[in-house]
Design a protein around this motif. Structure first.
Motif, PDB file in Angstrom:
ATOM      1  N   UNK A 102       2.053 -24.589   8.868  1.00 32.60           N
ATOM      2  CA  UNK A 102       0.611 -24.810   8.489  1.00 32.60           C
ATOM      3  C   UNK A 102      -0.322 -25.344   9.742  1.00 32.60           C
ATOM      4  N   UNK A 103      -1.463 -24.540  10.084  1.00 32.17           N
ATOM      5  CA  UNK A 103      -2.334 -24.981  10.831  1.00 32.17           C
ATOM      6  C   UNK A 103      -3.378 -25.777  10.361  1.00 32.17           C
ATOM      7  N   UNK A 104      -3.786 -25.579   9.100  1.00 25.28           N
ATOM      8  CA  UNK A 104      -4.646 -26.647   8.595  1.00 25.28           C
ATOM      9  C   UNK A 104      -4.916 -26.156   6.970  1.00 25.28           C
ATOM     10  N   UNK A 105      -5.464 -27.183   6.372  1.00 26.61           N
ATOM     11  CA  UNK A 105      -5.639 -27.083   4.922  1.00 26.61           C
ATOM     12  C   UNK A 105      -7.224 -27.220   4.645  1.00 26.61           C
ATOM     13  N   UNK A 106      -7.738 -26.110   3.909  1.00 27.03           N
ATOM     14  CA  UNK A 106      -9.202 -26.283   3.436  1.00 27.03           C
ATOM     15  C   UNK A 106      -9.129 -26.322   2.047  1.00 27.03           C
ATOM     16  N   UNK A 107      -9.697 -27.303   1.322  1.00 25.43           N
ATOM     17  CA  UNK A 107      -9.760 -27.703  -0.068  1.00 25.43           C
ATOM     18  C   UNK A 107     -11.285 -27.554  -0.466  1.00 25.43           C
ATOM     19  N   UNK A 108     -11.290 -26.699  -1.495  1.00 26.63           N
ATOM     20  CA  UNK A 108     -12.584 -26.602  -2.028  1.00 26.63           C
ATOM     21  C   UNK A 108     -12.820 -27.282  -3.567  1.00 26.63           C
ATOM     22  N   UNK A 109     -13.451 -28.049  -3.825  1.00 26.66           N
ATOM     23  CA  UNK A 109     -13.254 -28.848  -5.064  1.00 26.66           C
ATOM     24  C   UNK A 109     -12.083 -29.159  -5.673  1.00 26.66           C
ATOM     25  N   UNK A 110     -11.153 -29.637  -5.144  1.00 29.60           N
ATOM     26  CA  UNK A 110      -9.712 -29.503  -5.413  1.00 29.60           C
ATOM     27  C   UNK A 110      -9.342 -30.429  -6.688  1.00 29.60           C
ATOM     28  N   UNK A 111      -8.326 -29.790  -7.425  1.00 28.49           N
ATOM     29  CA  UNK A 111      -7.661 -30.792  -8.512  1.00 28.49           C
ATOM     30  C   UNK A 111      -6.711 -31.883  -7.638  1.00 28.49           C
ATOM     31  N   UNK A 112      -6.763 -33.068  -7.877  1.00 28.62           N
ATOM     32  CA  UNK A 112      -5.771 -33.922  -7.241  1.00 28.62           C
ATOM     33  C   UNK A 112      -5.068 -34.582  -8.242  1.00 28.62           C
ATOM     34  N   UNK A 113      -3.913 -35.328  -7.671  1.00 34.54           N
ATOM     35  CA  UNK A 113      -2.951 -35.712  -8.535  1.00 34.54           C
ATOM     36  C   UNK A 113      -3.321 -36.923  -9.413  1.00 34.54           C
ATOM     37  N   UNK A 114      -4.621 -37.449  -9.164  1.00 36.21           N
ATOM     38  CA  UNK A 114      -5.306 -38.620  -9.753  1.00 36.21           C
ATOM     39  C   UNK A 114      -6.460 -38.054 -10.826  1.00 36.21           C
ATOM     40  N   UNK A 115      -6.426 -36.687 -11.161  1.00 39.49           N
ATOM     41  CA  UNK A 115      -7.227 -36.052 -12.301  1.00 39.49           C
ATOM     42  C   UNK A 115      -7.163 -36.964 -13.506  1.00 39.49           C
ATOM     43  N   UNK A 116      -5.932 -37.487 -13.968  1.00 36.43           N
ATOM     44  CA  UNK A 116      -5.647 -37.916 -15.261  1.00 36.43           C
ATOM     45  C   UNK A 116      -6.648 -39.097 -15.260  1.00 36.43           C
TER      46      UNK A 116
END
Length: 291
Positions: A102-116
């Motif tokens: 992985x060179x880098x990660x781009x997250x666009x309005x991401x779901x997260x593990x905290x969504x609950x």
């Protein structure tokens, strides 16, 4: 696994799409990125043209299936991973498991593990009004499809996202609409959503504490635009819409704690479909990571 590669045959960008999204939705942006890159856009197992998998639709299994796909495709040693919405959860898990490529990660309005947190911090009535729960939409579409109402579904969905934000070609439009009356696709979407909120599945993911220190660009939507949409389409009053928006932004910003090299950008004009309304933000984010 159904996929397309835009630009160079050597892939250096991977797009992990949101819940229920098809390649057609991302084709325009992928072609633009493909002028300087090799861009892989794929449909997860059970989605649209892809065959089903015998594995549970957990974030970890989906990340591993992407790696299996990449093993069959020529790609750079280092990749930029773009994840949108629920695809952000899968993209982040992929980077956590395979940081060496992985060179880098781009997250666009991401779901997260905290969504609950939405379900935990809102009353049942508030949660229903919030519009957060997407699983019911797919259940309704599946029921209508089974009742032979495919034409009705297509007419209604033509006025909904992603069509609300973009003018697609007739071919792209047809492909997206056909997915919305495909019972395997709809059932898979419900399973993906369920397991993206399943505590046991989430615990198996790479934790924030063990996450690799990779470049992360978090892009979230305009708060004011999101509040307006919640009021208009959800028919909610401003204080409630504002409360939902504040919690949503807070949950997404969890990713800023995943890496010391994480930065946050807020789109000025977009709500959730920023890849359709402000693609220049994604283009610039790719340049920043690749420079």
């Amino acid at each position: 696994m159904h996929y397309k590669i835009f630009g160079s045959k050597i892939v250096d960008i991977v797009i992990e799409m949101g819940l229920g999204a098809c390649i057609a939705e991302w084709e325009t942006l992928a072609r633009e990125l493909g002028e300087d890159h090799g861009v892989l856009v794929y449909e997860r197992a059970g989605i649209n043209h892809s065959g089903k998998s015998d594995k549970e639709r957990t974030p970890t299994n989906i990340a591993k299936e992407l790696m299996n796909l990449l093993d069959e495709i020529p790609h750079d040693e280092k990749l930029v991973i773009i994840g949108h919405s629920q695809g952000g959860l899968y993209a982040s898990e992929f980077c956590g498991i395979y940081p060496e490529i992985v060179k880098g990660l781009i997250l666009l309005d991401p779901l997260s593990t905290e969504d609950n947190r939405f379900k935990k911090e809102l009353t049942a009535k508030e949660f229903k009004r919030s519009g957060v729960d997407k699983s019911k939409n797919f259940k309704v579409l599946e029921t209508l499809t089974r009742l032979g109402m495919k034409g009705f579904v297509k007419r209604v969905m033509c006025q909904a996202p992603p069509f609300y934000y973009a003018d697609f070609s007739e071919k792209q439009k047809e492909d997206i609409l056909n997915s919305l009356v495909n019972t395997t696709h709809l059932r898979t979407c419900r399973e993906e959503y369920r397991l993206a909120h399943d505590d046991a599945a989430l615990k198996n993911m790479v934790s924030k504490e063990n996450y690799p220190d990779i470049p992360i660009i978090l892009v979230t939507h305009s708060s004011e635009e999101a509040i307006k949409e919640n009021m208009e389409f959800g028919r909610n009053i401003r204080p409630f819409a504002t409360r939902i928006e504040q919690l949503w932004q807070e949950i997404m910003k969890e990713y800023l704690g995943y890496s010391k090299r994480a930065i946050w950008i807020q789109a000025k004009k977009s709500t959730h479909y920023m890849h359709l309304t402000e693609p220049e933000i994604i283009m610039e984010s790719v340049k920043n990571i690749c420079s």
